[in-house]
Design a protein around this motif. Structure first.
Motif, PDB file in Angstrom:
ATOM      1  N   ARG A 162     -11.943   3.457  -3.981  1.00  0.00           N
ATOM      2  CA  ARG A 162     -11.331   2.670  -2.891  1.00  0.00           C
ATOM      3  C   ARG A 162     -10.447   1.574  -3.496  1.00  0.00           C
ATOM      4  NH1 ARG A 162     -16.596   2.766  -1.275  1.00  0.00           N
ATOM      5  NH2 ARG A 162     -16.813   0.539  -1.718  1.00  0.00           N
ATOM      6  N   LEU A 163      -9.303   1.343  -2.832  1.00  0.00           N
ATOM      7  CA  LEU A 163      -8.366   0.297  -3.249  1.00  0.00           C
ATOM      8  C   LEU A 163      -7.860  -0.403  -1.991  1.00  0.00           C
ATOM      9  CD1 LEU A 163      -5.625   0.463  -5.930  1.00  0.00           C
ATOM     10  CD2 LEU A 163      -4.988  -0.282  -3.663  1.00  0.00           C
ATOM     11  N   SER A 164      -8.026  -1.731  -1.956  1.00  0.00           N
ATOM     12  CA  SER A 164      -7.588  -2.531  -0.780  1.00  0.00           C
ATOM     13  C   SER A 164      -6.666  -3.646  -1.243  1.00  0.00           C
ATOM     14  CB  SER A 164      -8.795  -3.115  -0.044  1.00  0.00           C
ATOM     15  OG  SER A 164      -9.514  -3.995  -0.887  1.00  0.00           O
ATOM     16  N   VAL A 165      -5.694  -3.943  -0.399  1.00  0.00           N
ATOM     17  CA  VAL A 165      -4.681  -4.971  -0.685  1.00  0.00           C
ATOM     18  C   VAL A 165      -4.801  -6.063   0.382  1.00  0.00           C
ATOM     19  CG1 VAL A 165      -2.238  -5.479  -0.957  1.00  0.00           C
ATOM     20  CG2 VAL A 165      -3.149  -3.273  -1.718  1.00  0.00           C
ATOM     21  N   SER A 166      -4.822  -7.304  -0.051  1.00  0.00           N
ATOM     22  CA  SER A 166      -4.874  -8.456   0.872  1.00  0.00           C
ATOM     23  C   SER A 166      -3.891  -9.525   0.407  1.00  0.00           C
ATOM     24  CB  SER A 166      -6.290  -9.030   0.955  1.00  0.00           C
ATOM     25  OG  SER A 166      -6.677  -9.547  -0.306  1.00  0.00           O
ATOM     26  N   LEU A 167      -3.328 -10.229   1.375  1.00  0.00           N
ATOM     27  CA  LEU A 167      -2.335 -11.277   1.091  1.00  0.00           C
ATOM     28  C   LEU A 167      -2.682 -12.491   1.942  1.00  0.00           C
ATOM     29  CD1 LEU A 167       0.275 -11.710  -0.586  1.00  0.00           C
ATOM     30  CD2 LEU A 167       1.577 -11.083   1.463  1.00  0.00           C
ATOM     31  N   ASP A 168      -2.825 -13.654   1.297  1.00  0.00           N
ATOM     32  CA  ASP A 168      -3.153 -14.884   2.010  1.00  0.00           C
ATOM     33  C   ASP A 168      -2.424 -16.047   1.357  1.00  0.00           C
ATOM     34  OD1 ASP A 168      -4.546 -15.178  -0.322  1.00  0.00           O
ATOM     35  OD2 ASP A 168      -6.527 -14.893   0.575  1.00  0.00           O
ATOM     36  N   SER A 169      -2.859 -17.258   1.703  1.00  0.00           N
ATOM     37  CA  SER A 169      -2.184 -18.445   1.174  1.00  0.00           C
ATOM     38  C   SER A 169      -2.383 -18.616  -0.329  1.00  0.00           C
ATOM     39  CB  SER A 169      -2.700 -19.701   1.896  1.00  0.00           C
ATOM     40  OG  SER A 169      -4.101 -19.824   1.735  1.00  0.00           O
ATOM     41  N   GLU A 170      -3.414 -18.001  -0.869  1.00  0.00           N
ATOM     42  CA  GLU A 170      -3.656 -18.098  -2.300  1.00  0.00           C
ATOM     43  C   GLU A 170      -2.866 -17.067  -3.112  1.00  0.00           C
ATOM     44  OE1 GLU A 170      -7.786 -17.807  -2.938  1.00  0.00           O
ATOM     45  OE2 GLU A 170      -8.275 -19.709  -1.908  1.00  0.00           O
ATOM     46  N   GLY A 171      -2.252 -16.091  -2.435  1.00  0.00           N
ATOM     47  CA  GLY A 171      -1.447 -15.095  -3.129  1.00  0.00           C
ATOM     48  C   GLY A 171      -1.887 -13.691  -2.810  1.00  0.00           C
ATOM     49  N   TRP A 228      -4.119   9.570  -3.557  1.00  0.00           N
ATOM     50  CA  TRP A 228      -4.689   8.501  -2.734  1.00  0.00           C
ATOM     51  C   TRP A 228      -4.162   8.646  -1.307  1.00  0.00           C
ATOM     52  CZ3 TRP A 228      -8.022   4.602  -4.599  1.00  0.00           C
ATOM     53  CH2 TRP A 228      -8.229   4.614  -5.976  1.00  0.00           C
ATOM     54  N   THR A 229      -5.001   8.368  -0.344  1.00  0.00           N
ATOM     55  CA  THR A 229      -4.628   8.460   1.071  1.00  0.00           C
ATOM     56  C   THR A 229      -5.110   7.204   1.805  1.00  0.00           C
ATOM     57  OG1 THR A 229      -6.671   9.617   1.625  1.00  0.00           O
ATOM     58  CG2 THR A 229      -4.727  10.983   1.074  1.00  0.00           C
ATOM     59  N   GLN A 230      -4.442   6.937   2.943  1.00  0.00           N
ATOM     60  CA  GLN A 230      -4.834   5.807   3.791  1.00  0.00           C
ATOM     61  C   GLN A 230      -5.792   6.277   4.860  1.00  0.00           C
ATOM     62  OE1 GLN A 230      -0.593   4.283   4.537  1.00  0.00           O
ATOM     63  NE2 GLN A 230      -1.878   2.441   4.871  1.00  0.00           N
ATOM     64  N   PRO A 231      -6.922   5.611   4.994  1.00  0.00           N
ATOM     65  CA  PRO A 231      -7.824   5.987   6.092  1.00  0.00           C
ATOM     66  C   PRO A 231      -7.147   5.830   7.444  1.00  0.00           C
ATOM     67  CG  PRO A 231      -8.943   4.550   4.517  1.00  0.00           C
ATOM     68  CD  PRO A 231      -7.508   4.562   4.138  1.00  0.00           C
ATOM     69  N   VAL A 251       0.838  -1.208   0.000  1.00  0.00           N
ATOM     70  CA  VAL A 251       0.000   0.000   0.000  1.00  0.00           C
ATOM     71  C   VAL A 251       0.864   1.246   0.000  1.00  0.00           C
ATOM     72  CG1 VAL A 251      -1.629   1.333   1.388  1.00  0.00           C
ATOM     73  CG2 VAL A 251      -2.008  -1.104   1.006  1.00  0.00           C
ATOM     74  N   ALA A 252       1.958   1.220   0.816  1.00  0.00           N
ATOM     75  CA  ALA A 252       2.850   2.383   0.848  1.00  0.00           C
ATOM     76  C   ALA A 252       3.550   2.573  -0.491  1.00  0.00           C
ATOM     77  CB  ALA A 252       3.859   2.213   1.975  1.00  0.00           C
ATOM     78  N   ALA A 253       3.908   1.436  -1.139  1.00  0.00           N
ATOM     79  CA  ALA A 253       4.573   1.548  -2.438  1.00  0.00           C
ATOM     80  C   ALA A 253       3.618   2.077  -3.507  1.00  0.00           C
ATOM     81  CB  ALA A 253       5.120   0.185  -2.839  1.00  0.00           C
ATOM     82  N   LEU A 254       2.356   1.649  -3.495  1.00  0.00           N
ATOM     83  CA  LEU A 254       1.385   2.131  -4.469  1.00  0.00           C
ATOM     84  C   LEU A 254       1.063   3.611  -4.262  1.00  0.00           C
ATOM     85  CD1 LEU A 254      -1.122  -0.869  -4.626  1.00  0.00           C
ATOM     86  CD2 LEU A 254       0.575  -0.221  -6.331  1.00  0.00           C
ATOM     87  N   GLN A 255       1.042   3.993  -2.998  1.00  0.00           N
ATOM     88  CA  GLN A 255       0.727   5.403  -2.718  1.00  0.00           C
ATOM     89  C   GLN A 255       1.817   6.327  -3.212  1.00  0.00           C
ATOM     90  OE1 GLN A 255       0.111   6.154   1.445  1.00  0.00           O
ATOM     91  NE2 GLN A 255      -0.869   8.152   1.087  1.00  0.00           N
ATOM     92  N   ALA A 256       3.063   5.780  -3.240  1.00  0.00           N
ATOM     93  CA  ALA A 256       4.178   6.626  -3.692  1.00  0.00           C
ATOM     94  C   ALA A 256       4.336   6.644  -5.190  1.00  0.00           C
ATOM     95  CB  ALA A 256       5.477   6.138  -3.040  1.00  0.00           C
ATOM     96  N   ALA A 273      -4.480  -1.728   5.212  1.00  0.00           N
ATOM     97  CA  ALA A 273      -3.929  -1.863   3.855  1.00  0.00           C
ATOM     98  C   ALA A 273      -4.976  -1.416   2.840  1.00  0.00           C
ATOM     99  CB  ALA A 273      -3.492  -3.304   3.627  1.00  0.00           C
ATOM    100  N   GLU A 274      -5.320  -0.093   2.859  1.00  0.00           N
ATOM    101  CA  GLU A 274      -6.384   0.433   2.012  1.00  0.00           C
ATOM    102  C   GLU A 274      -6.065   1.879   1.637  1.00  0.00           C
ATOM    103  OE1 GLU A 274     -11.221   1.196   2.182  1.00  0.00           O
ATOM    104  OE2 GLU A 274     -10.236  -0.064   3.716  1.00  0.00           O
ATOM    105  N   LEU A 275      -6.452   2.243   0.381  1.00  0.00           N
ATOM    106  CA  LEU A 275      -6.287   3.608  -0.115  1.00  0.00           C
ATOM    107  C   LEU A 275      -7.637   4.144  -0.588  1.00  0.00           C
ATOM    108  CD1 LEU A 275      -2.995   3.284  -2.212  1.00  0.00           C
ATOM    109  CD2 LEU A 275      -3.239   4.336   0.039  1.00  0.00           C
TER     110      LEU A 275
END
Length: 578
Positions: A531-540, A509-512, A497-502, A517-519
């Motif tokens: 709205r843009l959200s990032v999630s990471l799990d066992s599926e990728g 875009w700002t973080q609430p 999220v920090a990399a995308l914001q930069a 992990a949301e912009l």
């Protein structure tokens, strides 16, 4: 004739023979008095009135010397009795001998008379006894004069030849016995020479040879380990016996159960995956090789004994002692099987196995650990003994399986972490986004108290000051890999999220919240927000967004971005948000 001469001899021999006097109960009888007077005075002729008066007079005036002594009288009585006994015995012996002589002469006379009845029966009839006349007929006994022959000389010659044959036979037997003894002695010397030569060879090879403690006449060799347990230390001393050929034979005693060895296998569902090659069981030519095999067998028996003792205390680590085997967990669906097998009856594995480096390394490690335990026993025994107490000191349990369990668990945890980081790296490569955070992980595994299991320690360094990652603790411990996995997913999501914001496409875009992990971006003052959200799990990695000017939401996943011809996350962002 014999009868007449006998009667004449009897008439001329005048003997005074009388029976031995019997004891009379009445001492006042006339016969007793007469006998007593005869013993004391000798005869009635010497007994006169004058002599009696003189004895009375001497008794009155005290002349006791004239009186006979009672002791002398009793001695004379005993002598007279002994003489009477001797005469009676002599009389009986003489009568016996005379009767024997008379009988012998009568028989000789009858024999000669019977011989003469064949020639002059009239003359011989007068001298034959009446008993012979009644029982034997005349002329039944005869005699002839035979010509003299020299049979004695031939008989002597035959006896000499027989004696000579016996002597020759005895000499032959003696010579054969001496030759047999010499041959046996020579063979015995050869066997003794072979025996002592082999004894000298093992002594020169470095094996300690000494007399047995319980049998000082027998030599023994010690091939065991002095710091082993008492049961195995005593079995390390065997007698050196000599067989029929003179070779040295190892007498292990009744406790010897054949050659053994430790077998380590990797087993999965009853199928052997990996096993070291079977050791050769060929006959060893030298005694040193046989001693070496016996030492290895005894060492492996002690090793399996100590593994069994330790395995019973490691049930919480899924170690099981099942029958003749010790099962140690290896990975998710396989295990390591440790067993003690008989080398003579062991059968080679029929199927081909995978790489046998793992079971071989485990077997070598276990033997090295037992040798290390022996050295610790020596160091402990070299120290001053502890104070004497009533409580007996328990024999320590060697740590043999615990280091193996540590290595197995550590490798398993490392493989799991490597798989997690590989998947994470693939997801980040698909996203083609720069990262601002460095992850460094330390893995520690221990099965010794006070800590058990595998622990993880994560050190994070963020290049974006003021971010949520920079505010987190620099070093964080995690007891389980699940907790570590979730934390890495969360930190990586914040970093993306920090990399995308930069990036330029995400300007505005700002973080609430910096811990989410949301912009968000607002294009119209009173309109809805992008709205843009990032999630990471066992599926990728998954990135979802909702644009205010478009209906519905879109999702980008790392697995689809990794396919050929698919756009990366940065390219999708440029396309969507210009």
């Amino acid at each position: 004739m014999m009868n007449s001469s006998t009667s004449t001899m009897a008439d001329q021999l005048a003997l005074s023979l009388r029976a031995w006097p019997s004891d009379d109960t009445s001492t006042e009888s006339l016969s007793y008095l007469i006998a007593r007077i005869n013993e004391q005075r000798g005869s009635f002729r010497s007994v006169t009135e004058a002599s009696l008066e003189e004895d009375i007079r001497a008794a009155n005036v005290g002349e006791e010397d004239h009186l006979p002594d009672d002791n002398d009288a009793s001695q004379e009585s005993q002598d007279a009795n002994a003489k009477g006994e001797e005469l009676a015995i002599a009389r009986e012996d003489m009568i016996k001998r005379v009767g024997e002589a008379y009988n012998t002469c009568s028989q000789a006379l009858d024999l000669v008379s019977l011989l003469l009845t064949s020639h002059t029966p009239k003359v011989a009839e007068a001298t034959v006894s009446p008993y012979v006349k009644q029982t034997v007929s005349f002329g039944s006994l005869g005699a002839e004069i035979m010509q003299h022959t020299n049979e004695a000389g031939s008989q002597q010659t035959s006896e000499d030849l027989v004696g000579l044959g016996w002597r020759m036979r005895s000499l032959t037997r003696s010579a054969d016995s001496i030759l047999t003894s010499a041959t046996r002695l020579e063979q015995e010397m050869e066997r003794e020479s072979t025996y002592w030569q082999q004894i000298l060879e093992i002594k020169e090879a470095g094996w300690p040879v000494s007399r047995l403690p319980g049998d000082r006449q027998t030599l023994g060799v010690r091939f065991g380990f002095a710091e082993a347990h008492a049961e195995f230390r005593d079995r390390g001393l065997v007698a050196l016996r000599r067989d029929a050929d003179g070779n040295v034979e190892l007498d292990h005693g009744q406790r010897w159960r054949g050659e053994k060895r430790i077998r380590v296998r990797v087993v999965k569902d009853g199928r052997v995956l990996a096993e070291p090659p079977t050791r050769s069981t060929g006959d060893d030519k030298t005694l040193s090789q046989r001693l070496l095999r016996a030492r290895n067998s005894l060492f492996d028996e002690e090793l399996y004994h100590e593994l069994s003792r330790e395995g019973r205390n490691l049930v919480s680590h899924s170690v099981r002692c099942i029958g003749p085997s010790i099962c140690v967990p290896y990975d998710a669906d396989s295990q390591i099987e440790i067993s003690l097998v008989d080398v003579a009856s062991e059968e080679p594995l029929d199927v081909s196995c995978e790489d046998s480096s793992i079971p071989s390394a485990i077997a070598i490690t276990l033997r090295l650990l037992l040798s290390h335990a022996h050295r610790q026993n020596l160091q402990r025994r070299s120290q001053p003994p502890p104070p004497i107490t009533d409580t007996p000191i328990a024999r320590p349990v060697y740590s043999l399986l615990r280091p193996i369990l540590e290595i197995i668990q550590h490798q398993s945890a490392r493989k799991t972490v490597e798989a997690e980081f590989t998947a994470l790296n693939l997801a980040l490569s698909s996203a083609a986004s720069p990262n601002h955070t460095t992850l460094m992980l330390d893995i520690n595994t221990s099965v010794f108290p006070p800590t058990f299991g595998t622990s993880f320690q994560l050190t994070t360094t963020s290049s974006a000051p003021g971010s949520a990652i920079a505010d987190m603790p620099h070093v964080m411990p995690f007891p389980t890999i699940e907790a570590l996995r979730k934390h890495i997913w969360y930190v990586t999501s914040l970093d993306i999220v920090a990399a995308l914001q930069a990036m330029p496409p995400a300007s505005g875009w700002t973080q609430p919240s910096r811990y989410q992990a949301e912009l968000q971006r607002k294009t119209v003052a009173s309109g809805p927000k992008d709205r843009l959200s990032v999630s990471l799990d066992s599926e990728g990695l998954a990135v979802s967004w909702v644009c205010s000017g478009k209906t519905g939401s879109r999702v980008w996943r790392s697995d689809s971005g990794a396919e050929e011809g698919m756009l990366s996350l940065v390219e999708v962002m440029k396309e969507q948000f210009g």
